[in-house]
Motif scaffolding. Structure first.
Motif, PDB file in Angstrom:
ATOM      1  N   TYR A 139      -0.989  16.588  -6.434  1.00  0.00           N
ATOM      2  CA  TYR A 139      -1.662  16.105  -5.423  1.00  0.00           C
ATOM      3  C   TYR A 139      -2.307  17.309  -4.492  1.00  0.00           C
ATOM      4  O   TYR A 139      -3.364  17.312  -4.269  1.00  0.00           O
ATOM      5  CB  TYR A 139      -1.065  15.026  -4.515  1.00  0.00           C
ATOM      6  N   TRP A 140      -1.408  18.063  -4.347  1.00  0.00           N
ATOM      7  CA  TRP A 140      -1.918  19.306  -3.147  1.00  0.00           C
ATOM      8  C   TRP A 140      -2.867  19.945  -3.898  1.00  0.00           C
ATOM      9  O   TRP A 140      -3.752  20.556  -2.997  1.00  0.00           O
ATOM     10  CB  TRP A 140      -0.710  19.913  -2.877  1.00  0.00           C
TER      11      TRP A 140
ATOM     12  N   LEU B 230       1.180   5.538  -2.295  1.00  0.00           N
ATOM     13  CA  LEU B 230       0.891   6.822  -1.780  1.00  0.00           C
ATOM     14  C   LEU B 230       1.583   8.030  -2.544  1.00  0.00           C
ATOM     15  O   LEU B 230       2.771   7.973  -3.024  1.00  0.00           O
ATOM     16  CB  LEU B 230       1.307   6.827  -0.409  1.00  0.00           C
ATOM     17  N   PRO B 231       0.856   9.233  -2.606  1.00  0.00           N
ATOM     18  CA  PRO B 231       1.588  10.262  -3.243  1.00  0.00           C
ATOM     19  C   PRO B 231       2.705  10.755  -2.542  1.00  0.00           C
ATOM     20  O   PRO B 231       3.464  11.585  -3.292  1.00  0.00           O
ATOM     21  CB  PRO B 231       0.198  11.419  -3.216  1.00  0.00           C
ATOM     22  N   LEU B 232       2.902  10.683  -1.406  1.00  0.00           N
ATOM     23  CA  LEU B 232       3.913  11.417  -0.736  1.00  0.00           C
ATOM     24  C   LEU B 232       4.836  10.174   0.169  1.00  0.00           C
ATOM     25  O   LEU B 232       4.131   9.445   0.671  1.00  0.00           O
ATOM     26  CB  LEU B 232       3.733  12.351  -0.056  1.00  0.00           C
TER      27      LEU B 232
ATOM     28  N   ASP C  29       1.903   8.780   7.236  1.00  0.00           N
ATOM     29  CA  ASP C  29       3.211   9.263   6.717  1.00  0.00           C
ATOM     30  C   ASP C  29       4.245   9.593   7.529  1.00  0.00           C
ATOM     31  O   ASP C  29       5.427   9.426   7.167  1.00  0.00           O
ATOM     32  CB  ASP C  29       2.964  10.317   5.737  1.00  0.00           C
TER      33      ASP C  29
ATOM     34  N   THR D  79      -7.369   8.601   1.017  1.00  0.00           N
ATOM     35  CA  THR D  79      -6.188   8.141   0.335  1.00  0.00           C
ATOM     36  C   THR D  79      -5.241   7.367   1.312  1.00  0.00           C
ATOM     37  O   THR D  79      -4.362   6.556   0.631  1.00  0.00           O
ATOM     38  CB  THR D  79      -5.234   9.381  -0.035  1.00  0.00           C
TER      39      THR D  79
ATOM     40  N   TYR E 262       9.402   1.651   9.394  1.00  0.00           N
ATOM     41  CA  TYR E 262       9.851   2.834   8.591  1.00  0.00           C
ATOM     42  C   TYR E 262      10.727   3.687   9.304  1.00  0.00           C
ATOM     43  O   TYR E 262      10.076   4.834   9.543  1.00  0.00           O
ATOM     44  CB  TYR E 262       8.868   3.464   7.613  1.00  0.00           C
TER      45      TYR E 262
ATOM     46  N   LYS F 275       5.287  16.333  -8.456  1.00  0.00           N
ATOM     47  CA  LYS F 275       4.429  15.247  -8.326  1.00  0.00           C
ATOM     48  C   LYS F 275       3.525  15.686  -7.139  1.00  0.00           C
ATOM     49  O   LYS F 275       2.202  15.540  -7.085  1.00  0.00           O
ATOM     50  CB  LYS F 275       5.292  14.188  -8.162  1.00  0.00           C
ATOM     51  N   ALA F 276       3.982  16.203  -6.153  1.00  0.00           N
ATOM     52  CA  ALA F 276       3.412  16.350  -4.856  1.00  0.00           C
ATOM     53  C   ALA F 276       2.469  17.824  -5.278  1.00  0.00           C
ATOM     54  O   ALA F 276       1.241  17.578  -4.826  1.00  0.00           O
ATOM     55  CB  ALA F 276       4.268  16.927  -3.724  1.00  0.00           C
TER      56      ALA F 276
ATOM     57  N   PRO G 172       9.418  18.159  -0.034  1.00  0.00           N
ATOM     58  CA  PRO G 172       9.933  17.445  -1.682  1.00  0.00           C
ATOM     59  C   PRO G 172      10.600  18.128  -2.654  1.00  0.00           C
ATOM     60  O   PRO G 172       9.981  19.739  -2.310  1.00  0.00           O
ATOM     61  CB  PRO G 172       8.541  16.927  -2.156  1.00  0.00           C
TER      62      PRO G 172
ATOM     63  N   PHE H 280       0.807  -1.286  -0.117  1.00  0.00           N
ATOM     64  CA  PHE H 280       0.025   0.064  -0.081  1.00  0.00           C
ATOM     65  C   PHE H 280       0.959   1.365   0.050  1.00  0.00           C
ATOM     66  O   PHE H 280       0.458   2.293  -0.601  1.00  0.00           O
ATOM     67  CB  PHE H 280      -0.879   0.073   1.231  1.00  0.00           C
TER      68      PHE H 280
ATOM     69  N   VAL I 123       4.004  18.634   5.501  1.00  0.00           N
ATOM     70  CA  VAL I 123       3.558  19.312   4.345  1.00  0.00           C
ATOM     71  C   VAL I 123       1.967  18.761   4.083  1.00  0.00           C
ATOM     72  O   VAL I 123       1.554  17.826   4.903  1.00  0.00           O
ATOM     73  CB  VAL I 123       4.259  18.575   3.273  1.00  0.00           C
TER      74      VAL I 123
END
Lengths: 198, 464
Positions: B261-262, A196-198, B28, B12, B53, B257-258, B250, A192, B119
């Motif tokens: 989305y933003w 993700l976008p970030l 995240d 998301t 992570y 790319k961000a 980023p 997953f 962010v």
């Protein structure tokens, strides 16, 4: 950390008819310095329970020998404020397995569920009935039945049902926690994360 | 039907939906500090688990740290042991660690945005209720307990039922002397400390559009004080400008790319909220609290309401005023104060020091007032010096301390003594919050500054 399974609890209770009891009162910040989870029950409601010199305040309910049991009954909006799980640990460590109120703060409620304390949200009317019954008899017994999701004041027979989501109910009945659940999802989580976008 | 900003970011991040149970939500960014993490790391050890992570996990020391002589060993053995535990746990698991003395050290919710960890469109958690601060960037950010810290360390996920959605709209222009802190205290006084429990709030309208990023952080920071899980504000040009070029933001292609989305991150027309509130900016004046929770606040020029006026639990209300040694119907203006605290994750940023300095410039601190001015981070501390604010403060008789949470929750030595009255820019006025028996009035940096100069509760508009 695993906890004891919760099924049906019948016990006398401790009434605390105060609204907006925040977690700073349940366990003041200066007692959050441990690096292990033990001994927090000694400092539950520290500043309401003890004078500055460490002597107990006679007027506080936990120091009243008439009251005791595994259920804590609090006023509306119980557990607001700081997210410290130490508050739920203190409640558990002191010996409570269930907290009853007409309204709980979110994080406190989650924390309780994560450490094996059942938060039971009742109507204001029912909460008043409990307080009244306990005023009449401090040894009033309350039955909290998790499988049928009902709470009963044994002396009066007054009863009400309460809500809990099926997943959390299963955890409490079986003594499982979310970490066990998530560990079985590691591969799904890893794939997953790639999307993700970030 | 359109989606709200909150829906977009939440949906998301849902890894799995459990029927009649919580969502498994991917996180995240995870911020970690020394107080709520040791037991979580111990849990990992007991279960034989690793941090999933480490690169999404950031540790800083703040709750316990002294605000003077940070170069010396920490005297309190319990604080020292928590700080050491954080350092060792971070090292063992390969997590960045900004401990005491590190140039990036500071309050967890101040340093996150400073270095671009925060962010738009991300999910962020921390074992601290004021994680809601990061919502100012259009992130979903909320505080968690220690079991949940362990959950996130070991799986980068959290199990949460999706909260309901609330929108708070304020249109119009704020009057002179009215700051973001006043806006937040005003909202909490209207909603009460439990009015948003079960909800995630979105702040919308001209007031928030015009507000600076730091002001937005102050407002989102205080969302938890009305019971909300968090608050958020849609990202705009101001947001992108603020985050651009920061260390963890980023860059290059990743930025582009961000941005794709933003740019989707706003509430669609026609999206439905479970609850809506609308207020008028013109009704807000500088605020002050008089009781023992942040919802017990009022315009500074008003009188303390009576128990009957507020309704609800009369005995609890009276207990609260009794603790504060105040009477119903009294004025707040003119009450003699003993302490002033400028700092915390609510008001420890550079704009707060600018606001404070703008009031005290050319005046002198009242002799009987003890003032603790505590920057939220080393970066804030450096800016105070570079901008000449330190000179203004020094000339007015104030001293600057070193960064940390300090007297907000008094886990270090900065404790307001029993019975003393403090005007504090922090977030909580609970009984004993700033030290056993201490009495706290929450207010903006400008109210704190005006009161520090006169020695009594003072309306800053007198000095504007």
């Amino acid at each position: 950390m695993a906890y004891d399974k919760f099924d049906i609890l019948t016990s006398s209770a401790v009434p605390l008819p105060i609204e907006n009891v925040d977690t700073d009162q349940i366990i003041p910040a200066r007692f959050l310095k441990a690096t292990e989870r033990k001994g927090f029950g000694d400092n539950l409601f520290r500043d309401w329970r003890y004078n500055a010199d460490g002597s107990p305040k006679e007027e506080f309910i936990l120091n009243n020998p008439l009251y005791g049991g595994k259920i804590l009954v609090g006023g509306k909006n119980f557990g607001s404020g700081s997210s410290r799980e130490h508050a739920a640990w203190s409640v558990y460590d002191y010996g409570f397995r269930c907290v009853v109120s007409s309204f709980f703060a979110d994080i406190f409620k989650n924390n309780c569920l994560n450490v094996g304390v059942l938060p039971v949200q009742v109507s204001e009317t029912f909460l008043d009935k409990i307080f009244t019954a306990m005023e009449a008899n401090p040894k009033t017994e309350i039955k909290v039945d998790l499988p049928t999701q009902t709470i009963t004041i044994l002396a009066t027979g007054d009863s009400e049902s309460f809500e809990i989501n099926t997943y959390k109910k299963g955890n409490l009945l079986n003594g499982f926690d979310d970490i066990d659940y998530l560990q079985n999802m590691k591969d799904e989580i890893a794939s997953f994360s790639e999307t993700l976008p970030l | 039907m359109g989606k709200t900003l909150f829906d977009k970011v939440w949906d998301t991040h849902v890894v799995r939906k459990i029927e009649d149970g919580p969502d498994v939500l991917f996180i995240d960014r995870h911020m970690v500090h020394e107080v709520t993490s040791p037991v979580a790391f111990l849990g990992l050890k007991t279960r034989g688990l690793k941090v999933m992570y480490p690169e999404r996990t950031f540790a800083t020391a703040d709750h316990n740290t002294p605000t003077i002589n940070q170069h010396l060993p920490v005297e309190d053995p319990l604080s020292a042991s928590q700080l050491k535990a954080l350092e060792e746990n971070a090292k063992e698991h390969g997590i960045s660690h900004w401990g005491l003395g590190h140039e990036k050290n500071g309050i967890v919710h101040v340093v996150g945005p400073e270095y671009g960890i925060t962010v738009p469109g991300v999910t962020m958690v921390c074992g601290d209720s004021h994680t809601s601060t990061h919502g100012a960037f259009g992130a979903i950010a909320f505080g968690i307990g220690t079991s949940e810290v362990e959950m996130v360390l070991s799986s980068q996920c959290i199990m949460q039922p999706k909260p309901k959605k609330m929108r708070i709209t304020i249109n119009g222009k704020l009057s002179k002397g009215v700051s973001p802190k006043d806006v937040a205290l005003y909202i909490i006084s209207k909603l009460t400390t439990s009015g948003a429990t079960g909800y995630f709030a979105e702040y919308a309208g001209e007031v928030f559009e015009e507000m600076s990023m730091e002001g937005r952080m102050t407002v989102c920071n205080l969302s938890i004080e009305m019971g909300a899980r968090g608050g958020m504000i849609a990202p705009d040009e101001k947001t992108f400008e603020y985050i651009k070029g920061r260390e963890f933001t980023p860059a290059g292609e990743a930025w582009d790319k961000a941005m794709t989305y933003w740019e989707t991150l706003k509430t669609d027309d026609g999206a439905v909220f479970d609850k809506e509130y609308t207020f008028d900016a013109a009704d807000i004046e500088p605020m002050i609290t008089y009781g023992t929770n942040p919802g017990m606040g009022m315009g500074i020029s008003k009188q303390i309401p009576t128990a009957e006026q507020v309704g609800g639990g009369v005995s609890t209300y009276k207990k609260s005023l009794g603790y504060m040694q105040f009477e119903e119907g009294e004025d707040m203006i003119g009450k003699k104060i003993d302490y002033v605290f400028l700092g915390s994750c609510t008001n420890g940023r550079i704009e707060d020091f600018r606001a404070f300095a703008s009031i005290v410039k050319g005046k002198k601190k009242a002799d009987h007032v003890t003032a603790w001015l505590v920057p939220g981070s080393h970066k804030v501390e450096a800016a105070i010096k570079e901008e000449g604010i330190l000179d203004v403060l020094t000339e007015a008789g104030f001293k600057l301390r070193e960064p940390g949470c300090s007297a907000c929750l008094a886990m270090n030595d900065d404790k307001v003594p029993a019975g003393k009255l403090a005007v504090s820019t922090s977030n909580r006025n609970f009984e004993g919050r700033q030290g056993p028996g201490s009495r706290t009035l929450l207010a903006s940096p400008m109210v704190a500054a005006a009161s520090a100069v006169t020695g009594v509760v003072t309306d800053p508009r007198e000095f504007l």
